[in-house]
Design a protein around this motif. Sequence first.
Motif, PDB file in Angstrom:
ATOM      1  N   PRO A   1       0.811  -1.219   0.000  1.00 15.54           N
ATOM      2  CA  PRO A   1       0.000   0.000   0.000  1.00 15.54           C
ATOM      3  C   PRO A   1       0.846   1.272   0.000  1.00 15.54           C
ATOM      4  CG  PRO A   1       0.068  -0.925   2.191  1.00 15.54           C
ATOM      5  CD  PRO A   1       0.808  -1.878   1.309  1.00 15.54           C
ATOM      6  N   MET A   2       0.315   2.270  -0.688  1.00 19.78           N
ATOM      7  CA  MET A   2       0.926   3.597  -0.705  1.00 19.78           C
ATOM      8  C   MET A   2      -0.175   4.578  -1.109  1.00 19.78           C
ATOM      9  SD  MET A   2       3.879   5.163  -3.179  1.00 19.78           S
ATOM     10  CE  MET A   2       2.747   5.248  -4.562  1.00 19.78           C
ATOM     11  N   ASP A   3      -0.546   5.451  -0.215  1.00 25.50           N
ATOM     12  CA  ASP A   3      -1.627   6.395  -0.504  1.00 25.50           C
ATOM     13  C   ASP A   3      -1.069   7.779  -0.816  1.00 25.50           C
ATOM     14  OD1 ASP A   3      -3.887   4.670  -0.157  1.00 25.50           O
ATOM     15  OD2 ASP A   3      -3.413   4.647   1.975  1.00 25.50           O
ATOM     16  N   VAL A   4      -1.371   8.240  -2.014  1.00 25.66           N
ATOM     17  CA  VAL A   4      -1.020   9.596  -2.432  1.00 25.66           C
ATOM     18  C   VAL A   4      -2.346  10.289  -2.750  1.00 25.66           C
ATOM     19  CG1 VAL A   4       0.188  11.012  -4.134  1.00 25.66           C
ATOM     20  CG2 VAL A   4       1.197   8.856  -3.376  1.00 25.66           C
ATOM     21  N   PRO A   5      -2.719  11.290  -1.967  1.00 26.29           N
ATOM     22  CA  PRO A   5      -4.013  11.942  -2.182  1.00 26.29           C
ATOM     23  C   PRO A   5      -4.002  12.866  -3.401  1.00 26.29           C
ATOM     24  CG  PRO A   5      -2.835  13.004  -0.381  1.00 26.29           C
ATOM     25  CD  PRO A   5      -1.991  11.834  -0.810  1.00 26.29           C
ATOM     26  N   PRO A   6      -5.212  13.186  -3.915  1.00 24.18           N
ATOM     27  CA  PRO A   6      -5.301  14.176  -4.991  1.00 24.18           C
ATOM     28  C   PRO A   6      -4.699  15.485  -4.523  1.00 24.18           C
ATOM     29  CG  PRO A   6      -7.400  13.049  -4.663  1.00 24.18           C
ATOM     30  CD  PRO A   6      -6.498  12.640  -3.538  1.00 24.18           C
ATOM     31  N   PRO A   7      -4.166  16.294  -5.349  1.00 22.92           N
ATOM     32  CA  PRO A   7      -4.255  16.245  -6.806  1.00 22.92           C
ATOM     33  C   PRO A   7      -3.198  15.360  -7.461  1.00 22.92           C
ATOM     34  CG  PRO A   7      -3.106  18.231  -6.166  1.00 22.92           C
ATOM     35  CD  PRO A   7      -3.498  17.525  -4.892  1.00 22.92           C
ATOM     36  N   HIS A   8      -2.249  14.828  -6.714  1.00 21.43           N
ATOM     37  CA  HIS A   8      -1.194  14.008  -7.320  1.00 21.43           C
ATOM     38  C   HIS A   8      -1.565  12.531  -7.376  1.00 21.43           C
ATOM     39  CE1 HIS A   8       1.303  17.523  -7.347  1.00 21.43           C
ATOM     40  NE2 HIS A   8       1.106  17.683  -6.049  1.00 21.43           N
ATOM     41  N   GLY A   9      -2.563  12.115  -6.650  1.00 23.16           N
ATOM     42  CA  GLY A   9      -2.965  10.714  -6.621  1.00 23.16           C
ATOM     43  C   GLY A   9      -4.401  10.562  -7.051  1.00 23.16           C
ATOM     44  N   PRO A  10      -4.906   9.353  -7.107  1.00 24.23           N
ATOM     45  CA  PRO A  10      -4.194   8.160  -6.715  1.00 24.23           C
ATOM     46  C   PRO A  10      -3.000   7.889  -7.640  1.00 24.23           C
ATOM     47  CG  PRO A  10      -6.383   7.592  -7.564  1.00 24.23           C
ATOM     48  CD  PRO A  10      -6.271   9.064  -7.549  1.00 24.23           C
ATOM     49  N   LEU A  11      -1.953   7.323  -7.039  1.00 26.19           N
ATOM     50  CA  LEU A  11      -0.710   7.069  -7.753  1.00 26.19           C
ATOM     51  C   LEU A  11      -0.316   5.610  -7.587  1.00 26.19           C
ATOM     52  CD1 LEU A  11       1.938   8.115  -9.186  1.00 26.19           C
ATOM     53  CD2 LEU A  11       2.850   8.411  -6.871  1.00 26.19           C
ATOM     54  N   TRP A  12       0.134   5.012  -8.662  1.00 20.77           N
ATOM     55  CA  TRP A  12       0.682   3.658  -8.651  1.00 20.77           C
ATOM     56  C   TRP A  12       2.153   3.733  -9.013  1.00 20.77           C
ATOM     57  CZ3 TRP A  12      -1.742  -0.912  -7.434  1.00 20.77           C
ATOM     58  CH2 TRP A  12      -3.122  -0.825  -7.192  1.00 20.77           C
ATOM     59  N   LYS A  13       2.973   3.007  -8.265  1.00 23.27           N
ATOM     60  CA  LYS A  13       4.391   2.860  -8.595  1.00 23.27           C
ATOM     61  C   LYS A  13       4.575   1.446  -9.120  1.00 23.27           C
ATOM     62  CE  LYS A  13       7.555   5.299  -6.120  1.00 23.27           C
ATOM     63  NZ  LYS A  13       8.433   5.502  -4.955  1.00 23.27           N
TER      64      LYS A  13
END
Length: 172
Positions: free
Chosen positions: A134-146
């Motif tokens: 899991p890795m949570d990146v909130p908006p505006p930059h997320g959701p993000l997948w690495k």
Amino acid sequence: MDDVLVGGEATGNCKNGCSAIADSGTSFIAGPTEVVTLINRAIGTSGKIGDYCKGRVEAMAKLKSPITKSVQDFAKAMCKNIPYEEPTVDCGRVPSMPTISFIIGGKEFKLSPKDYILKIGKGDDVQCFSGFVPMDVPPPHGPLWKLGDVFMRSYHAVFDYENVRVGFAEVA
């Protein structure tokens, strides 16, 4: 990225679009906790927290008082919502695990269990781990997948700096 599929079923995680990066500095595939939890449950991860919770619910089930039923229902709901467990899996179940796919630019990139399960050790000492964290990146930059090494072992990344784009091709 357009979506993530678990066993061919859309998760709907990227309804408003998702960002994804190909990152050879990341060993795993990292994504939003909600979807990673869904994936890890679909592939049968287990962990101490989940096992403990399930054990407590089973112990409550053995009690016969009326109040216990509502407490038990609440506890079951809480156990179901544990966001993340240790990503270990039963190595014997690998052949029956679902395909996990990433839809990127309208194209499906499939990962079989042998692609996303990491085997550590040999013989009787082998342990299997999920390649999803899991890795949570909130908006505006997320959701993000690495899309780390787990993804990049199956798909070669071509970085086109001049045209600011990335392409993927199956590894031969």
